[in-house]
Design a protein around this motif. Structure first.
Motif, PDB file in Angstrom:
ATOM      1  N   GLU D  43      28.168  47.549  43.468  1.00 22.68           N
ATOM      2  CA  GLU D  43      29.038  47.945  44.569  1.00 22.68           C
ATOM      3  C   GLU D  43      29.758  49.222  44.180  1.00 22.68           C
ATOM      4  OE1 GLU D  43      30.358  44.094  46.709  1.00 22.68           O
ATOM      5  OE2 GLU D  43      30.765  43.824  44.610  1.00 22.68           O
ATOM      6  N   HIS D 214      23.216  50.108  46.724  1.00 20.90           N
ATOM      7  CA  HIS D 214      24.069  48.923  46.842  1.00 20.90           C
ATOM      8  C   HIS D 214      23.369  47.888  47.702  1.00 20.90           C
ATOM      9  CE1 HIS D 214      24.902  51.119  50.547  1.00 20.90           C
ATOM     10  NE2 HIS D 214      25.084  49.923  51.057  1.00 20.90           N
ATOM     11  N   ASP D 215      22.184  48.254  48.217  1.00 25.63           N
ATOM     12  CA  ASP D 215      21.527  47.420  49.205  1.00 25.63           C
ATOM     13  C   ASP D 215      20.456  46.563  48.532  1.00 25.63           C
ATOM     14  OD1 ASP D 215      20.014  46.394  51.282  1.00 25.63           O
ATOM     15  OD2 ASP D 215      20.338  48.143  52.556  1.00 25.63           O
ATOM     16  N   LEU D 216      20.703  45.266  48.513  1.00 22.25           N
ATOM     17  CA  LEU D 216      19.761  44.364  47.847  1.00 22.25           C
ATOM     18  C   LEU D 216      18.397  44.391  48.524  1.00 22.25           C
ATOM     19  CD1 LEU D 216      22.233  41.437  47.320  1.00 22.25           C
ATOM     20  CD2 LEU D 216      21.117  42.732  45.509  1.00 22.25           C
ATOM     21  N   PHE D 244      15.933  37.962  41.801  1.00 25.91           N
ATOM     22  CA  PHE D 244      16.117  37.425  43.152  1.00 25.91           C
ATOM     23  C   PHE D 244      15.882  35.916  43.219  1.00 25.91           C
ATOM     24  CE2 PHE D 244      16.260  41.785  44.307  1.00 25.91           C
ATOM     25  CZ  PHE D 244      16.934  41.829  45.514  1.00 25.91           C
ATOM     26  N   LEU D 255      26.312  37.777  44.882  1.00 24.43           N
ATOM     27  CA  LEU D 255      25.856  38.912  45.677  1.00 24.43           C
ATOM     28  C   LEU D 255      24.733  38.470  46.605  1.00 24.43           C
ATOM     29  CD1 LEU D 255      26.972  41.722  45.446  1.00 24.43           C
ATOM     30  CD2 LEU D 255      25.118  42.328  43.899  1.00 24.43           C
ATOM     31  N   SER D 258      26.013  36.296  49.442  1.00 25.28           N
ATOM     32  CA  SER D 258      26.880  36.861  50.492  1.00 25.28           C
ATOM     33  C   SER D 258      26.076  37.579  51.569  1.00 25.28           C
ATOM     34  CB  SER D 258      27.907  37.800  49.868  1.00 25.28           C
ATOM     35  OG  SER D 258      27.272  38.866  49.219  1.00 25.28           O
ATOM     36  N   VAL D 259      24.776  37.722  51.376  1.00 23.75           N
ATOM     37  CA  VAL D 259      23.944  38.346  52.405  1.00 23.75           C
ATOM     38  C   VAL D 259      23.640  37.308  53.475  1.00 23.75           C
ATOM     39  CG1 VAL D 259      21.696  39.375  52.837  1.00 23.75           C
ATOM     40  CG2 VAL D 259      22.908  39.878  50.722  1.00 23.75           C
ATOM     41  N   VAL D 271      28.913  33.094  52.442  1.00 23.30           N
ATOM     42  CA  VAL D 271      29.580  32.737  51.198  1.00 23.30           C
ATOM     43  C   VAL D 271      29.999  34.024  50.496  1.00 23.30           C
ATOM     44  CG1 VAL D 271      29.404  31.388  49.101  1.00 23.30           C
ATOM     45  CG2 VAL D 271      27.954  30.836  51.065  1.00 23.30           C
ATOM     46  N   PRO D 272      31.224  34.443  50.704  1.00 15.53           N
ATOM     47  CA  PRO D 272      31.639  35.704  50.070  1.00 15.53           C
ATOM     48  C   PRO D 272      32.016  35.490  48.610  1.00 15.53           C
ATOM     49  CG  PRO D 272      33.420  34.825  51.401  1.00 15.53           C
ATOM     50  CD  PRO D 272      32.307  33.832  51.486  1.00 15.53           C
ATOM     51  N   ILE D 273      32.129  36.582  47.876  1.00 16.48           N
ATOM     52  CA  ILE D 273      32.761  36.523  46.564  1.00 16.48           C
ATOM     53  C   ILE D 273      34.221  36.855  46.820  1.00 16.48           C
ATOM     54  CG2 ILE D 273      32.779  37.465  44.240  1.00 16.48           C
ATOM     55  CD1 ILE D 273      29.951  38.469  44.711  1.00 16.48           C
TER      56      ILE D 273
END
Lengths: 316, 281, 298, 343
Positions: D43, D214-216, D244, D255, D258-259, D271-273
């Motif tokens: 991030e 930053h984009d998984l 993954f 991480l 949270s997507v 589900v955020p961090i």
């Protein structure tokens, strides 16, 4: 591009009109009576009235303005109230002195300012930058007439290297003589222009060197020299076009203060005399001319800028 | 205004020796101008026998062509110069800020009108007009302040207008507008506080230019009238005595240079301290 | 009596900006940022508006906030046409419609502390005139958005991006709005923080019965938060449908291209890329292809 | 066995700020082999871009590379003279940057940009360099390259400018391409095109790529190996499948979780961090993720070593320590496999 030019030219007309009205109004609001400068102690009041009538000063203000406007369209800026000479003639007569002085000062300033500004901007905070920066600070802070007096004292009075004032030594008719007379006023003016230009170029260089594309040039193996001369310089010199455009009016109207101190027979000192004598046709002539030149100078600068900057050039 | 900005400014100022020196010099000059009356010599007292005397213990800067104490005259002259410079800056700042903010915020025909007006004033050669005005109006401090102030606001107005245009697009301004805050509320609460730094910087530089303009006018004899002196008018008479008393020309000019230099330096420090580019995210 | 529960009704909205002017000052170049957009937002739902940069999605949002006068069309809020109202008559609407903007660094005035920031809309609309009462109200709002009472006197620069966005949310909610325009509220945030803010928006919607217009370019987040989604392209809506329907059964080729461009966070996922070139002649009118699914495509 | 192209060991980079020393990169070790694509995910403020700039030797004051070794194809870059650096930059290591709108000089033509690099590193003449530039533009999918060469950056769209940047980067057939968020500023459809182009160019040569993002999603689509950065450190490193499907660091797990999931019908809660990233001015000792970690324990006050989980899969978390694992075995496993659910 063409549209831009036409549009700017059309904008000029009302601008000049308003400038002339503003100028005329200022003079008319004057408490002094210009006729008094013709009055001698043994004149009859009728004589005074005749002079007044002859000069058109007994007519209403708007008529006086229209009269003057009519004359202007005939290429005649009216007659001086003091010496009855045609204003246009007086101005044209003095243009060479002023243009020569201002032109050489501007040229000198630009030629010196570009390398100094680039050097200072690219060596930020090293000794060279600090020195150049200090000089330019002094240049924008110094009262120009004081600098002139000090230089006269040093080079003309103490060292006798250069003449004190004027443009020619009486009886001498050589170019060398004029150049000798011109050195001091030219240096004084050049120093003052130069300081402003250096500051523009320096801060422009500093700003450009921070740009992302410069960082990226380094990432592609450019050296600092290549970045400075191939990439940054063009950007930095663009604003100088604008500055020079603004200086165009000064090229002709001159610097009142400098010309006065050095008794340089240019338009600046003509203006100074006219103000003192409330010689309004002369004042208006000079004002209009300088407004015209200022507007044309800005216009030219915009057009040149448009050609120099591809971002403007290619948008039609 | 933002607290970090003030902190940045303080750091910038403290880390800059020249900046501290400039502030100290200015403080001395201002104190001198305020305390001019403490000087033992009357600036206008003539002394026919003691004219054009070089500097001595009694007359620190010597005496002029009428035998007046040059130090006292320099103190009083500085008072006028600083006063005119400061007041003209206030006039220019008020007019420039009002025109700039109004023009930038409301836009449309009002903006058009004000900008055309500004262009007209800017295309009149200002120094000539200044000379003319000072002949026409009764010369004096107030006249001088108004003339100089009214010929200096245009640049300020342009800068403020550009800043206002930028501030208008900030999201907190959009939010305030969308929440029903009125135009004056938005200007007072959201736009002006953001551009205070720019105003301060340009005001500081304006003091410098105003002092220079005043000195030029006075030098040419259009400013403050005798017997009162300003640094500029002191130079006029000194020019005539450049052969026999060159120190008369040296001192007032050096004082002008010093004052203007200090204001310009402080202006730049303020600019660096108050307007760092927004922190990169 | 309106039987449907439409809260916002956008009818043929157009917003054109004048870019270039000729020598007489007449507009020559016109940017058609929004060029005839119609949709409805029902009470309590989240309507997602997606599109790429320059599609006009943010302009639609700003039109709903009446930051602009419309070139054409109307916006009805709760049955009343806002398009012709002057600022005075608009004021009650400005309380009922609130906004959250994209950039957490520019959406809060850096010179105001949290108390002043959240108090501003209250001030405008005369809520909680008593200082003590207001402070309590703001403190409880802060708690709702996951901040603390001790944050009341802090300034924006002391907060992280996610926390600032929470302050923006608290500010929007301080005047008890019915409708909130969220203009890319999470685009500037990190992934892990985005989820925090989205969850909070969902919780608050439940609690206060809010209606959202959620403008974004991140398609996966929009699908998650929205009940219905409108896809914009060059100032026009090309497709409007329930979010699952839109993602599983896109009809317009632009929507298909857009969806197939989303990078899937799964190394084994195989996505077939669909390319789309816009056709000549502009976008046709929206037609109902199946119940509730509108598409501007022949 | 593939050749090791670049090794970064214990890299430390700091920036002097008004508030103190910002320790942007704290002991990063990485490597990249010939022909692979390494994704560095993280991030904002994780130190991923600073790491890339250090590899290019582009850290300028107030930034400073405090320690570390960077070895590229057998040469130690850290001690290199500026002159030798210039022979590597743009030639053997090339970089593509985030914002195509500011990365080209607005007053120079596209042709100037390209030919300058080609002539500098390949010593070609003017005409040859121009031909080469035309070929390169065609290769990155720009039509009418002869005409486009005479145009200026502002006449190009963002996606097109990024293609030009890629053409510039590839003009000298570099061994390593570093792409720093190359698609972040672009729209999704354009992003997909640029990523396709990168993949295609990579397949045609033996180029190694470091892709910073930053984009998984981007990582999953493009990279073969991934390094996850947080708080100036590499938290976890492994093949894209390992990262993954079998993430071993709570940050990586968080991480991925949270997507939003692509599922219809039931709207699953995200589900955020919780919390926010650490302040790198005076950062807390120990694991940088400790304050936001659901598994944080006393031991986390100590900086965990890199635990070897499988071949090439390393995670910097005490949860992978044998003794900690035994301790936790008594309790039910708290970390779910949410990341690979639904796939």
């Amino acid at each position: 591009m063409r549209q831009l030019i036409v549009r700017r030219l059309l904008q000029t007309i009302p601008l000049l009109f308003f400038v002339s009205i503003a100028c005329f109004a200022l003079v008319k609001l004057a408490p002094g009576d210009p006729v008094l400068s013709f009055v001698t102690p043994n004149m009859h009041p009728e004589d005074i009235e005749r002079i007044r009538h002859h000069l058109g000063l007994d007519q209403p203000a708007y008529m006086q303005y229209l009269l003057w406007l009519k004359e202007m369209f005939r290429g005649n800026l009216g007659y001086s109230l003091v010496n009855h000479q045609p204003v246009a003639h007086q101005i044209i007569e003095r243009i060479p002195a002023t243009a020569g002085l201002m032109g050489s000062a501007l040229l000198l300033a630009v030629l010196i300012a570009i390398p100094l500004g680039l050097a200072a901007g690219s060596q930020r905070n090293r000794w060279a930058d600090k020195l150049i920066n200090l000089i330019s600070y002094i240049g924008i802070s110094i009262p120009i007439f004081w600098l002139a007096i000090m230089l006269i004292y040093l080079f003309a009075i103490q060292l006798h290297w250069l003449p004190v004032m004027g443009m020619r030594t009486i009886g001498k008719e050589s170019a060398m003589d004029v150049i000798k007379h011109g050195i001091l006023p030219c240096s004084v003016l050049a120093f003052s222009f130069l300081s402003t230009y250096v500051r523009y170029i320096r801060s422009g260089t500093i700003g450009q060197l921070k740009e992302e594309y410069v960082q990226i040039q380094y990432a592609f193996g450019s050296s600092k020299r290549i970045v400075l001369f191939r990439h940054v310089m063009k950007h930095v010199l663009l604003p100088i076009i604008t500055l020079l455009g603004m200086s165009m009016a000064e090229l002709v109207t001159g610097a009142i203060v400098t010309e006065t101190v050095f008794s340089w027979p240019g338009i600046g000192s003509l203006g100074m005399t006219a103000v003192k004598g409330l010689d309004y046709p002369v004042i208006m002539g000079i004002t209009l001319l300088s407004a015209l030149l200022l507007i044309i100078g800005n216009l030219l600068a915009d057009i040149l800028y448009g050609f120099a900057d591809p971002r403007i050039k290619t948008t039609r | 205004m933002n607290r970090t900005k003030w902190r940045n400014l303080k750091n910038e100022w403290l880390s800059n020796k020249i900046g501290i020196a400039a502030s100290v010099v200015l403080a001395i000059l201002v104190l001198g101008a305020i305390g001019a009356f403490l000087s033992p010599n009357d600036p206008n007292a003539l002394d026919v026998l003691g004219k054009l005397k070089p500097p001595s213990a009694n007359h620190w800067f010597g005496t002029d062509e009428y035998g007046r104490d040059y130090f006292a005259r320099a103190l009083y002259g500085g008072r006028v110069s600083l006063l005119v410079g400061f007041s003209a800056m206030i006039v220019a700042t008020i007019v420039g800020t009002v025109v700039g903010v109004v023009s930038g915020y409301f836009g449309g025909w009002l903006d058009n009108l004000l900008m055309r007006l500004l262009e007209i004033i800017m295309s009149i050669p200002s120094f000539l007009v200044m000379l003319l005005l000072s002949v026409l109006l009764k010369p004096g401090i107030v006249t001088l302040v108004i003339i100089i102030g009214l010929l200096m606001w245009m640049n300020m107005a342009r800068i403020i207008r550009a800043e206002t245009l930028a501030a208008k697009e900030r999201e907190y301004v959009l939010y305030a507008k969308a929440s029903g805050q009125g135009a004056f509320g938005i200007i007072l609460r959201h736009i002006l506080p953001g551009i205070v730094p720019v105003i301060i910087v340009s005001a500081t530089n304006n003091i410098a230019s105003a002092i220079l303009m005043e000195s030029s006018l006075s030098f040419l004899g259009f400013g403050i009238q005798p017997p009162n002196a300003t640094w500029g008018s002191m130079l006029t008479s000194a020019q005539g005595h450049i052969m026999d008393a060159p120190y008369l020309a040296l001192l007032p000019g050096a004082l002008i240079l010093l004052t203007v230099l200090c204001f310009n330096i402080l202006g730049d420090i303020l600019r660096v301290g108050l307007e760092p580019k927004l922190v990169k995210r | 009596m309106k039987e449907d529960n439409v809260l916002v009704d956008v009818r043929g909205l157009k917003k054109h900006f004048v870019k270039g002017r000729d020598i007489w000052g007449r507009g020559t170049e016109v940017l058609k940022a929004v060029d005839g957009v119609s949709f409805q937002i029902h009470k309590g739902e989240t309507f997602g508006l997606v599109g790429e940069s320059g599609s006009g999605k943010s302009t639609v949002g700003r039109c709903l906030l009446r930051l602009y006068d419309y070139t054409d069309g109307a916006v009805l809020f709760d049955g009343q046409d806002m398009s012709a109202l002057g600022e005075k008559k608009l004021k009650p609407f400005r309380r009922r419609i609130q906004s959250i903007f994209q950039d957490p660094y520019s959406s809060l005035n850096p010179g105001m502390n949290v108390l002043e920031l959240i108090g501003e809309p209250m001030n405008i609309h005369g809520l909680y005139p008593q200082a003590e009462e207001r402070k309590e109200a703001i403190a409880s709002l802060l708690q709702k958005v996951g901040l603390k009472r001790e944050h009341l006197y802090r300034y924006p620069h002391e907060f992280s991006g996610g926390q600032r966005q929470r302050i923006s949310i608290a500010r929007a909610l301080s005047v008890r709005p019915e409708f909130v325009v969220c203009d890319e509220p999470i685009s500037a945030l990190d992934v892990s923080v985005q989820a925090q803010v989205v969850n909070m928006l969902e919780d608050l919607q439940q609690e206060f019965g809010l209606t959202y217009l959620f403008i974004a370019h991140d398609l996966s987040m929009v699908r998650h938060i929205s009940d219905r989604i409108g896809v914009m392209y060059h100032g026009r809506l090309v497709e409007v449908a329930d979010s699952d329907e839109l993602y599983e059964n896109p009809l317009h080729p632009y929507t298909k291209a857009l969806l197939s461009s989303i990078p899937v966070p799964d190394p084994h996922a195989v996505v077939e890329r669909i390319e789309w070139q816009p056709e000549e002649g502009g976008v046709p009118e929206l037609k109902e292809a199946s119940p509730g699914h509108f598409v501007a495509f022949e | 066995m593939t050749r090791r192209l670049l090794t970064v060991e214990d890299l430390n980079v700091s920036f002097e700020t008004r508030d103190g020393e910002n320790q942007a990169v704290r002991g990063v070790s990485l490597h990249i082999d010939q022909g692979e694509t390494l994704g560095i995910v993280g991030e904002s403020g994780s130190g991923k871009s600073v790491t890339a700039k250090s590899i290019m030797g582009l850290i300028a004051p107030p930034g400073r590379m405090k320690s570390g070794r960077i070895e590229f194809a057998g040469t130690d870059l850290a001690g290199l003279e500026e002159k030798d650096w210039r022979r590597i930059r743009g030639n053997r290591i090339a970089m593509v940057f985030q914002d195509p709108m500011t990365s080209l000089n607005p007053v120079k033509t596209i042709g100037d940009h390209l030919t300058e690099v080609i002539r500098r590193h390949r010593g070609l003449g003017k005409a040859e360099a121009r031909q080469e530039a035309v070929r390169l533009l065609r290769e990155v999918g720009i039509t009418e390259p002869e005409r486009r060469l005479r145009q200026y950056p502002h006449e190009f769209s963002g996606g097109m400018r990024q293609r030009v940047m890629i053409a510039m980067a590839l003009s000298c057939q570099p061994e390593l391409l570093i792409a720093d968020e190359p698609t972040t500023a672009l729209d999704v459809t354009i992003q997909a095109q640029i990523l396709d182009l990168l993949k295609q160019l990579k397949d045609q040569s033996n180029l190694s790529v470091v892709l910073i993002t930053h984009d998984l999603g981007v990582v999953a689509q493009v990279c073969s190996r991934v390094a996850v950065m947080y708080g100036g450190m590499v938290m976890e490193e492994g093949t894209v499948e390992e990262i993954f499907y079998r993430p071993k660091h709570p940050y990586t797990q968080g991480l991925l979780r949270s997507v939003p999931q692509r599922k219809s019908g039931y709207r699953e809660r995200l589900v955020p961090i919780e919390g926010s990233p650490p302040d790198l001015i005076d950062p807390p000792a120990g694991c940088p993720f400790r304050e936001r970690c659901p598994h944080a324990m006393a031991k986390c006050a100590q900086l965990p070593p890199r635990f070897e989980i499988g071949p090439g899969h390393r995670a910097m978390c005490w949860l992978n320590d044998e003794s900690v694992k035994e301790e936790l075995a008594a309790r039910p496993e708290p970390q779910g496999g949410a990341a690979n659910e639904g796939r």
